[in-house]
Scaffold this active site. Structure first.
Site, PDB file in Angstrom:
ATOM      1  CB  SER A 107      76.898  57.973  32.956  1.00  0.00           C
ATOM      2  OG  SER A 107      77.636  57.007  33.680  1.00  0.00           O
ATOM      3  CG  ASP A 108      75.881  61.600  28.846  1.00  0.00           C
ATOM      4  OD1 ASP A 108      75.470  62.471  29.621  1.00  0.00           O
ATOM      5  OD2 ASP A 108      76.982  61.658  28.288  1.00  0.00           O
TER       6      ASP A 108
END
Length: 410
Positions: free
Chosen positions: A178-179
């Site tokens: 997600s990062d």
């Protein structure tokens, strides 16, 4: 290896006030492309400097591998933004900067005196990328966003892992995806904003703009075909382990000595796959005639294939499937993956010199531009390593630098 900025973004200045992963990954990509990235760190430094082991360097200079992963091609300025003097340094940086990247919680930059209106007054051409966990507005805007939590909230964890009946449970992806995705989407948006700015005519009309990207929105975007499946079917997909929701066979199988990944992605490959396995009769079976048929009958087909794969070694099957031009591969660990011919041929493992840490191994740049190549030019900096150099470029006299250091501003 030259340390001078080169590449398609050479001459652009990026002020990086972000920490941890999404923002630093974004600015590392911009640095790989030649931008001058100034990493503005709090006095204690980016938190990931201490996220070890593993470490590199001795006790006095040791730096966590996590920090090294996303902070190459940058210069480090150690600065107390809460002090008036520190804010003035940041203001000078922004006056001459092209891009600001930050991941303060919504409202955090405003409290430091750099809200949207003030940024507009400082530099009308500034592109401002604001990274958040849940977006800049709405009831969740103030919540902290961490990758594993976002993978859960954003639905990604619900489709990752093996089904309950196979002893599985919702599982996060093995990297902070997600990062990473947020950093990628942020970099794409920054490049788009820079292109739009440079296309404006006359030159006086060129303006920057604010860009908002969040971990949760990026994670939802990653759901891609799985989300579309849910929209069409009217129900959420479940976990399938290594199997594909829409293609069969497209998963891993146990062999006599390990596991192999297979991807039969077209109807042309299906009969070749069957012949390579010595199961040519499957290609004539009406139950498996098309991919749609195979998806509907996966519970019948998979055990047949699994039984066959278990009879020979992974190397034997890779050789047979390669000869049939069917996509396949053994499951490598991380170090083995970087030792493959494909990785070596793409220069995906490089070593860059560092004045105190010696040679620092880095992941290479995954894209190749023919005329203006990207480079791993400089190793991730020590905390505040370039403070004096940057302040000199901003016009600070040596006496003023000494005063700021004595006051704990830098």
């Amino acid at each position: 290896m030259s340390t001078e900025p080169s590449g398609p973004l050479a001459g652009l200045s990026v002020v990086d006030c972000s920490t941890v992963l999404a923002g630093p990954f974004c600015t590392m990509l911009l640095g790989d492309l030649g931008a001058d990235v100034i990493k503005v760190e709090p006095l204690e430094g980016d938190a990931t400097r201490g996220w070890g082991p593993p470490w590199i360097g001795d006790r006095a200079t040791r730096t966590a591998a996590y920090y090294l992963a996303v902070n190459r091609n940058k210069r480090s300025l150690r600065l107390d933004l809460r002090s008036p003097d520190g804010a003035r340094v940041l203001r000078r940086l922004l006056e001459r900067g092209d891009v600001l990247v930050e991941n303060f919680r919504p409202g955090g930059l405003d409290r430091l005196g750099f809200g949207d209106g003030e940024l507009e007054r400082i530099n009308t051409q500034l592109v401002h990328l604001a990274i958040s966990g849940y977006g800049s507005s709405g009831p969740d805007a103030g919540r902290p966003g961490y990758d594993s939590v976002i993978q859960a909230v954003g639905g990604l964890m619900s489709i990752t892992g093996f089904p309950d009946q196979a002893g599985g449970s919702p599982t996060k992806v093995g990297v902070a995806i997600s990062d990473i995705a947020t950093g990628l989407f942020g970099a794409v948006a920054v490049l788009a904003a820079l292109l739009e700015r440079e296309r404006a005519t006359p030159v006086e009309a060129r303006r920057g703009q604010r860009i908002d990207v969040s971990l949760v929105a990026s994670t939802l975007a990653l759901l891609a075909n799985q989300a579309q499946n849910a929209f069409v079917a009217g129900r959420s997909p479940g976990r399938r382990g290594n199997a594909h929701p829409n293609i069969v066979p497209y998963e891993t199988f146990a062999t006599a000595d390990g596991q192999i990944a297979v991807a039969v992605g077209s109807e042309r490959q299906w009969p070749r796959f069957c012949r390579a396995l010595g199961l040519a009769e499957l290609a004539a079976d009406a139950r498996f005639a098309t991919n749609g048929d195979r998806v509907e009958h996966r519970d019948v087909l998979r055990p047949i294939l699994a039984q066959r794969f278990a009879t020979r070694s992974s190397a034997d099957w890779v050789s047979a499937l390669d000869a049939a031009d069917v996509p396949c591969g053994q499951i490598n660990d991380v170090l083995s993956a970087f030792a493959t011919p494909a990785a070596r041929g793409s220069s995906m493992h490089v070593t860059v010199a560092h004045p105190q840490l010696g040679g620092v191994d880095q992941i290479g740049v995954p894209f190749a531009l023919s005329r203006t190549p990207a480079h791993v030019r400089i190793a991730p900096p020590l905390l505040g390593q370039d403070t004096d150099e940057i302040l000199d470029e901003l016009g600070y006299a040596w006496e003023e630098v000494v005063r700021l250091r004595g006051a704990g501003v830098i």
